[in-house]
Design an enzyme around this catalytic site. Structure first.
Site, PDB file in Angstrom:
ATOM      1  N   HIS A 155       2.808   3.929  -8.838  1.00 30.22           N
ATOM      2  CA  HIS A 155       2.660   2.505  -9.176  1.00 30.22           C
ATOM      3  C   HIS A 155       3.904   1.992  -9.911  1.00 30.22           C
ATOM      4  O   HIS A 155       4.375   0.884  -9.676  1.00 30.22           O
ATOM      5  CB  HIS A 155       1.422   2.278 -10.041  1.00 30.22           C
ATOM      6  CG  HIS A 155       0.134   2.497  -9.288  1.00 30.22           C
ATOM      7  ND1 HIS A 155      -0.111   1.913  -8.062  1.00 30.22           N
ATOM      8  CD2 HIS A 155      -0.971   3.222  -9.575  1.00 30.22           C
ATOM      9  CE1 HIS A 155      -1.324   2.272  -7.634  1.00 30.22           C
ATOM     10  NE2 HIS A 155      -1.856   3.082  -8.528  1.00 30.22           N
TER      11      HIS A 155
ATOM     12  N   LEU B  61      10.766 -20.661  -5.536  1.00 32.99           N
ATOM     13  CA  LEU B  61       9.902 -19.652  -4.895  1.00 32.99           C
ATOM     14  C   LEU B  61       8.597 -19.613  -5.678  1.00 32.99           C
ATOM     15  O   LEU B  61       8.616 -19.586  -6.907  1.00 32.99           O
ATOM     16  CB  LEU B  61      10.571 -18.273  -4.955  1.00 32.99           C
ATOM     17  CG  LEU B  61       9.688 -17.064  -4.608  1.00 32.99           C
ATOM     18  CD1 LEU B  61       9.297 -17.074  -3.136  1.00 32.99           C
ATOM     19  CD2 LEU B  61      10.409 -15.750  -4.931  1.00 32.99           C
TER      20      LEU B  61
ATOM     21  N   ASP C 111       0.824  -1.219   0.000  1.00 32.82           N
ATOM     22  CA  ASP C 111       0.000   0.000   0.000  1.00 32.82           C
ATOM     23  C   ASP C 111       0.858   1.271   0.000  1.00 32.82           C
ATOM     24  O   ASP C 111       1.939   1.298   0.599  1.00 32.82           O
ATOM     25  CB  ASP C 111      -0.904  -0.016   1.245  1.00 32.82           C
ATOM     26  CG  ASP C 111      -2.013   1.023   1.142  1.00 32.82           C
ATOM     27  OD1 ASP C 111      -2.308   1.466   0.015  1.00 32.82           O
ATOM     28  OD2 ASP C 111      -2.578   1.392   2.184  1.00 32.82           O
TER      29      ASP C 111
HETATM   30  C1  FPP Z   1      -1.949   0.107  -3.333  1.00 37.79           C
HETATM   31  O1  FPP Z   1      -1.491   1.427  -3.255  1.00 37.79           O
HETATM   32  C2  FPP Z   1      -1.370  -0.537  -4.488  1.00 37.79           C
HETATM   33  C3  FPP Z   1      -2.084  -1.076  -5.505  1.00 37.79           C
HETATM   34  C4  FPP Z   1      -3.561  -1.073  -5.560  1.00 37.79           C
HETATM   35  C5  FPP Z   1      -1.413  -1.668  -6.667  1.00 37.79           C
HETATM   36  C6  FPP Z   1      -0.163  -2.461  -6.377  1.00 37.79           C
HETATM   37  C7  FPP Z   1       0.633  -2.455  -7.605  1.00 37.79           C
HETATM   38  C8  FPP Z   1       1.985  -2.420  -7.664  1.00 37.79           C
HETATM   39  C9  FPP Z   1       2.851  -2.537  -6.481  1.00 37.79           C
HETATM   40  C10 FPP Z   1       2.686  -2.257  -8.972  1.00 37.79           C
HETATM   41  C11 FPP Z   1       2.299  -3.223  -9.980  1.00 37.79           C
HETATM   42  C12 FPP Z   1       2.600  -4.615  -9.584  1.00 37.79           C
HETATM   43  C13 FPP Z   1       2.681  -5.615 -10.464  1.00 37.79           C
HETATM   44  C14 FPP Z   1       2.998  -6.989  -9.975  1.00 37.79           C
HETATM   45  C15 FPP Z   1       2.520  -5.409 -11.894  1.00 37.79           C
HETATM   46  P1  FPP Z   1      -2.550   2.610  -3.401  1.00 37.79           P
HETATM   47  O2  FPP Z   1      -2.626   2.969  -4.820  1.00 37.79           O
HETATM   48  O3  FPP Z   1      -3.844   2.192  -2.773  1.00 37.79           O
HETATM   49  O4  FPP Z   1      -1.846   3.733  -2.569  1.00 37.79           O
HETATM   50  P2  FPP Z   1      -2.535   4.860  -1.698  1.00 37.79           P
HETATM   51  O5  FPP Z   1      -3.023   4.215  -0.432  1.00 37.79           O
HETATM   52  O6  FPP Z   1      -1.415   5.796  -1.456  1.00 37.79           O
HETATM   53  O7  FPP Z   1      -3.644   5.439  -2.520  1.00 37.79           O
END
Ligand code: FPP
Length: 224
Positions: free
Chosen positions: A29, A122, A12
């Protein structure tokens, strides 16, 4: 010292990281994907057997279309460019969640799962279009369909995570203390680590510290 077989992570904070840098949520992201790569490498080094990453929840469809499109394009590029490398490293890749995406991505996900299916070093479980309550409901429906007894063992064996031991550790970055519909059944006895850093800032050293701290934790599983 506790052995570590399975680490699950709620990654997150990407959006906030991007905005904090004066850029877009999508920029966060993109940077978050770099952390994913670091944590995969470190998990190999530490001989972790299973790594479950929460990449997209059933609730994430409520985000703006542009962000959703960007997240899936990141995933597309990542798998297209890296799946052969993951295979060489003997990494097995599976998706947990409802695998209903566009044709191209479905094909790429199936290809990635098949290519790496015999690897045993893994296992990366990528939670995509994943929701824990819907996972539990679908397990119960399967049990009914197979005319099995409704008991704990049969629920466990009909989840997306069948054949995978429950996580020893759950890490949530981004300074929020909630489970967000992630692995609610499987986390019953996991040790939970809430990390203040946003996911793009999380690094190998932070990960290492959590693994070390877990190793020293006394796990009781209800006993004393
Ligand atoms: C949460 O942060 C993150 C996500 C919903 C997406 C996770 C994606 C990645 C780590 C990158 C892509 C990964 C792959 C494997 C392709 P948020 O956007 O909710 O952050 P915030 O709480 O600051 O809004």
């Amino acid at each position: 010292m506790n052995p570590i077989r399975h680490v699950a992570i709620i990654m997150d904070g990407n959006g906030r990281w991007g905005i904090n840098k004066g850029k877009s949520r999508n920029f966060g992201h993109k940077q978050g994907l770099k952390t994913v790569e670091k944590i995969i490498k470190e998990s190999l080094k530490k001989r972790i057997r299973y790594l479950t990453l929460y990449a997209f929840s059933t609730e994430n469809w409520k985000r703006p279309k542009r962000e959703i499109k960007y997240l899936f394009s990141l995933l597309n590029n990542f798998l297209s460019n890296k799946i052969k490398e993951l295979d060489k490293e003997k990494i097995k890749f599976i998706v947990i969640g409802k695998k209903k995406f566009d044709k191209k991505l479905n094909k790429l996900l199936d290809y990635s799962e098949k290519l790496t299916s015999n690897n045993k070093r893994l296992q990366i479980n990528l939670a995509l279009n994943y929701g824990s309550k819907s996972e539990i409901m679908s397990a119960i429906k399967l049990i009914k369909k197979k005319k099995l007894l409704l008991n704990e063992k049969n629920i466990t064996n009909n989840l997306y995570t069948k054949n995978i031991p429950d996580p020893d550790i759950l890490i949530r970055t981004g300074n929020r203390k909630r489970l967000s519909n992630f692995l609610l059944w499987q986390l019953a006895y996991s040790e939970i680590f809430f990390e203040k850093k946003l996911w793009p800032d999380f690094n190998e050293n932070d990960y290492y510290k959590i693994l070390m701290s877990f190793k020293k934790t006394k796990r009781n599983f209800g006993k004393i």
